[in-house]
Write an enzyme that holds these catalytic residues in place. Structure first.
Site: not given
Ligand code: COA
Ligand code: ZN
Length: 315
Positions: A17-18, A209, A211, A242, A251
Site C-alpha cells: 500500500r504505502d 510508522h 519514514h 505519500c 518507509n
Molecule cells: N473510492 C473510490 N472512489 C471514490 C471514493 C473512494 N473511497 N471516494 C470518492 N470517490 C469518487 C466519487 O464517487 C466521485 O466519483 P465521480 O467523479 O465518478 O463522481 C469522485 O471520487 C469524487 O468524489 P469526492 O467525494 O468529491 O472526492 P474527492 O475528489 O474530494 O476526493 C478522496 C476525496 C478522499 C476520495 C481522495 O482525496 C482520496 O482518495 N485520497 C486518498 C489519498 C491517499 O491515499 N493518500 C496516501 C495515503 S496517506
Molecule cells: Zn507512510
C-alpha cells in the site's frame, strides 16, 4: 539502551500500500497478488494490502477490490487496507477486509492536500465509519498522519495530536498509528509523544510508522520501543511515501529494522534472509534500485572471501 530479551515486536508490512502507491509504473494486479501471497508466508502479523481511495487520487491502487479478493489469506495474518472515507469503507467491507485502517492528518494543510477535506470533515466521516465497522465486527485503526511535523506547516503541536487521539478514541477507534509521514521525527520527540500517548491510553494499541527521509527511521523505531510501542508499520525494500506530502520518501525498510531488532534480541517472527530474498524479487518487479541497505550488504555475519593476497612489494 535495553536488550530485547525475546520481547515480541509485531510487524505490519505496508509495501503493497504505502510502497506501491508511490510507484510511477502501474504494477499489474497479478503481480500485486503474487507479491502479497509471497509476503503472507514470511511470518508478518499484518499486511496492508491496498487502499480503497479514489482512483483519481491514487491510480496505482485502482485495482483494490481485485487484489483484496484474489489474495490467498494465511491464517493468523491480518489483512488491512487504508480507507479515507465512507465510500472506501463500503468497498472494503464488500471484499472482506479484516481491518479498516482509516486515515486523517493531524495537520490541516496536509489533510486538505491528501483528502480534500478539513480535519473536522474527515473526523465526521471517520466517526461514522468507526460506527459502521463496529456494527460489522471489523476493527477500525486510525492512521494519524504528520504527528511529528508537517512538510507544509512545520511543527505540529503535541497538544493538538493528543486532542485528535482523544477524539478518535472516544469515537471508538480500536488502535492509533502515529505516522511520521515525511521523516521529520527525531528520537527524543518520538519517545516523549509515544510515552504520553501510552500513559493516557494504556489499553489502546499504538503503532509506529516511520519514514526514513532523513535517515532517522531506525533510531526512531528504537525510541518508540523504549517508550513502550510494540507494533510497527514498515516497508520491504524501503519503498513508499505519500504523493500528497511534498518531499515524501520511503518507509523505514523492513529488512533493515528486522535485522537490527534480531541483533538486539527482539523477536519478530520474520527471517532476515527470507526478507532479503523477497526484497530482491520486489526489486525485479519494480525495475529500479530500492533504498534498503541490509538487502544490499547482507546480514552482519555474512562472510566474505578475503581479497586475493598481494605479494609485498620489495623494499
Ligand atoms: N473510492 C473510490 N472512489 C471514490 C471514493 C473512494 N473511497 N471516494 C470518492 N470517490 C469518487 C466519487 O464517487 C466521485 O466519483 P465521480 O467523479 O465518478 O463522481 C469522485 O471520487 C469524487 O468524489 P469526492 O467525494 O468529491 O472526492 P474527492 O475528489 O474530494 O476526493 C478522496 C476525496 C478522499 C476520495 C481522495 O482525496 C482520496 O482518495 N485520497 C486518498 C489519498 C491517499 O491515499 N493518500 C496516501 C495515503 S496517506
Ligand atoms: Zn507512510
Amino acid at each position: 539502551m535495553n536488550d530485547g530479551n525475546g520481547l515480541h515486536i509485531a510487524i505490519n508490512e505496508v509495501a503493497p500500500r504505502d510502497g506501491l502507491q508511490m510507484e510511477c509504473a502501474f504494477v499489474p494486479t497479478d503481480d500485486k497478488v503474487a507479491l502479497i501471497d509471497a509476503l503472507s508466508a514470511l511470518g508478518y502479523a499484518k499486511i496492508e494490502v491496498t487502499s480503497f481511495t479514489s482512483a483519481k487520487a491514487i491510480p496505482a491502487l485502482k485495482d483494490a477490490e481485485a487484489v483484496m479478493q484474489r489474495i490467498r489469506r494465511m491464517p493468523g495474518v491480518v489483512y488491512t487496507a487504508l480507507i479515507p472515507n465512507g465510500r472506501g469503507a463500503e468497498r472494503a467491507l464488500a471484499c472482506r477486509t479484516d481491518e479498516f485502517n482509516l486515515v486523517m492528518s493531524a495537520s490541516e494543510t496536509h489533510n486538505l492536500a491528501n483528502l480534500r477535506m478539513t480535519r473536522e470533515q474527515s473526523f465526521a466521516q471517520l466517526a461514522e465509519v468507526i460506527a459502521l465497522a463496529r456494527g460489522a465486527g471489523v476493527p477500525a485503526n486510525v492512521s494519524l498522519s504528520c504527528v511529528f511535523g508537517c512538510p507544509m506547516e512545520g511543527e505540529v503541536a503535541a497538544e493538538d495530536v493528543m486532542r485528535w487521539i482523544d477524539r478518535l478514541a472516544a469515537a471508538g477507534a480500536t488502535g492509533i498509528t502515529l505516522c511520521d509521514t515525511t521523516g521529520m521525527a527525531y528520537p527524543t520527540q518520538v519517545q516523549a509523544l509515544c510515552a504520553r500517548a501510552l500513559q493516557r491510553f494504556p489499553g489502546l494499541p499504538f503503532t509506529g510508522h516511520f519514514h526514513n527521509t532523513r535517515a532517522m527511521g531506525l533510531v526512531n523505531t528504537l525510541a518508540a520501543i523504549e517508550a513502550g510501542i510494540r507494533q510497527f508499520d514498515m516497508s520491504l525494500g524501503g519503498i513508499g511515501g505519500c504523493p500528497y506530502a511534498p518531499g515524501a520518501s520511503g518507509n523505514v525498510a523492513t529488512e533493515d529494522v528486522v535485522h537490527m531488532l534480531e541483533c538486539m534480541g527482539y523477536r519478530t517472527g520474520l527471517s532476515v534472509d527470507a526478507l532479503i530474498d523477497a526484497a530482491s524479487h520486489l526489486q525485479q518487479l519494480l525495475g529500479h534500485a530500492l533504498p534498503a541497505q541490509v538487502s544490499r550488504a547482507g546480514h552482519r555475519l555474512r562472510r566474505h572471501a578475503p581479497p586475493p593476497s598481494q605479494p609485498r612489494a620489495a623494499a
